[in-house]
Design a protein around this motif. Structure first.
Motif: not given
Length: 429
Positions: A41-43, A210-212, A304-305
């Motif tokens: 996973m990237t940003d 985690r990114k969200i 969510l994307m």
């Protein structure tokens, strides 16, 4: 045989480290060329890491949720030939297998005098019992010590089956009652009646979640959010949508409300360029964009994307509809490319029929505006002194007050309202 080492690749965009989200293989698995080994996973996106070789997995370089530097060892595969392992590469060696101890020589059997067999204390406890249904005012038999023990445990005695004389509740019955609750939790069966539940589940915040979490926290900490809500009469645009679908749906595809909203954004932003902007708060630079790249918030299995409809200003209704559908499918199936998930200049978010009456959407940094769509409801409205039923919808939008003034935000939403309530104006140049 040799070892082929796969290192964490350089994903691009100046990224120095990425998060290992998921393994698709384990030590000992046989893999083939192009088989997906892991997700990282990237940003901005989830990226598949395929295998460039055939072979057998001999070590994994990290655990899901671990942040790994670009160039660090991701996985090692045993291959035919020399492989690519260099002396400088530090491999994670697998621990040597534990040898089983040889069985002990059995001692000669000695006949012992018959004795009374003593059972372990646990074997004497009553089997776990299902909760008992007693009347609320019924007082079951139990000693004061048992009652205090039940109180400390938070157990209602009227729900416990007693195994003592005349149904008296014992300490062991309390243990059995708790054990039954644990067994229910492990088996997934629902607790009956008003039985207490003590099960809990810990879910690590890794990968997309985690990114969200990081992006939402960053957005609320860095931007000066304010929201503006306005109701819109969408009766006319819904009638137009139904007419176009009836006439052209079979050949051009069905239209939802989203392409009309995208078109309204494009037209309204012509007069409000400060809203189609991105703010670099570290460099203290606002960049206003002529192109309208609309991010469309999309729910997927991993969270969510926000896939991006690039150059919405140059798209027709059906072109926008097709692109929204394509991007949403790619996002939900995890097939969206990195460039399809980046570069938006303004975001549109909608929960459809679950949209509620009002929401407070969080900005998609570094953008300065997000337009939230709520559900459509039929309501009685007064028009020219007459009560009529109209289809009404709220727009709940948020702005970065560091860049967008309150009056400009209100005028912008009012412009969108005017365009949707008079949908012919969407296409007047």
């Amino acid at each position: 045989m040799g070892t082929h080492v796969i290192k964490m690749p350089d994903i691009g965009e100046g990224i120095a480290e990425v998060e290992l989200a998921q393994w698709h293989v384990k030590v000992g698995d046989l893999v083939v060329e192009d088989q997906v080994l892991a997700d990282v996973m990237t940003d901005k996106a989830m990226v598949d890491i395929p295998s460039p070789v055939h072979g057998k997995v001999i070590s994994l370089g990290g655990q899901p949720g671990e942040v790994m530097a670009v160039g660090s060892i991701l996985i090692s595969i045993e291959v035919e030939g020399a492989g690519n392992l260099k002396a400088s590469d530090q491999l994670v060696k697998e621990p040597a297998p534990i040898k089983e101890a040889a069985p002990a020589v059995a001692a000669p059997k000695v006949e012992a005098a018959p004795v009374v067999e003593s059972k372990p204390a646990a074997a004497c406890r009553p089997a776990p019992q299902a909760p008992v249904a007693r009347d609320a005012d019924e007082r079951p038999l139990a000693s004061p010590a048992v009652r205090k023990h039940a109180l400390d445990l938070g157990i209602q005695l009227r729900l416990v089956q007693g195994s003592g004389p005349a149904g008296r509740i014992l300490h062991e019955d309390l243990d059995a009652y708790l054990a039954q609750g644990t067994q229910n939790a492990r088996s997934g069966s629902a607790p009956s009646g008003y039985a207490q539940r003590h099960d809990e589940e810990q879910i690590p915040v890794i990968g997309m979640r985690r990114k969200i979490a990081q992006r939402m926290q960053e957005a609320t900490q860095r931007a000066a959010h304010f929201s503006y809500v306005e109701e819109i009469d969408v009766t006319a645009v819904e009638e137009l949508r139904a007419h176009l679908n009836e006439k052209h749906g079979a050949t051009r595809g069905k239209l939802t409300l989203l392409p009309f909203l995208v078109r309204a954004l494009v037209v309204a932003l012509r007069d409000f360029p400060q809203i189609n902007a991105r703010y670099d708060d570290e460099a203290q630079v606002i960049t206003r964009h002529g192109a309208v790249h609309v991010g469309v918030a999309t729910q997927s299995d991993v969270g969510l994307m926000v896939p991006v409809v690039k150059h919405a200003e140059a798209r027709s209704l059906w072109d926008s509809a097709a692109e929204i559908s394509r991007l949403a499918t790619a996002a939900r199936t995890g097939k969206a490319a990195r460039d399809e998930l980046s570069g938006s200049t303004i975001t549109l978010t909608s929960l459809g029929a679950l949209g509620g009456i009002v929401s407070t959407p969080v900005l998609n940094l570094p953008e300065v505006a997000i337009v939230g769509v709520n559900k459509i409801v039929e309501r009685p409205m007064v028009i020219k002194g007459q009560i009529v039923v109209r289809k009404m919808m709220n727009l709940s939008s948020s702005f970065d007050h560091r860049v967008v003034d309150g009056m400009d935000a209100a005028l912008f939403i009012q412009a969108i309202r005017g365009l949707l309530e008079q949908p012919a104006s969407l296409f007047v140049e």
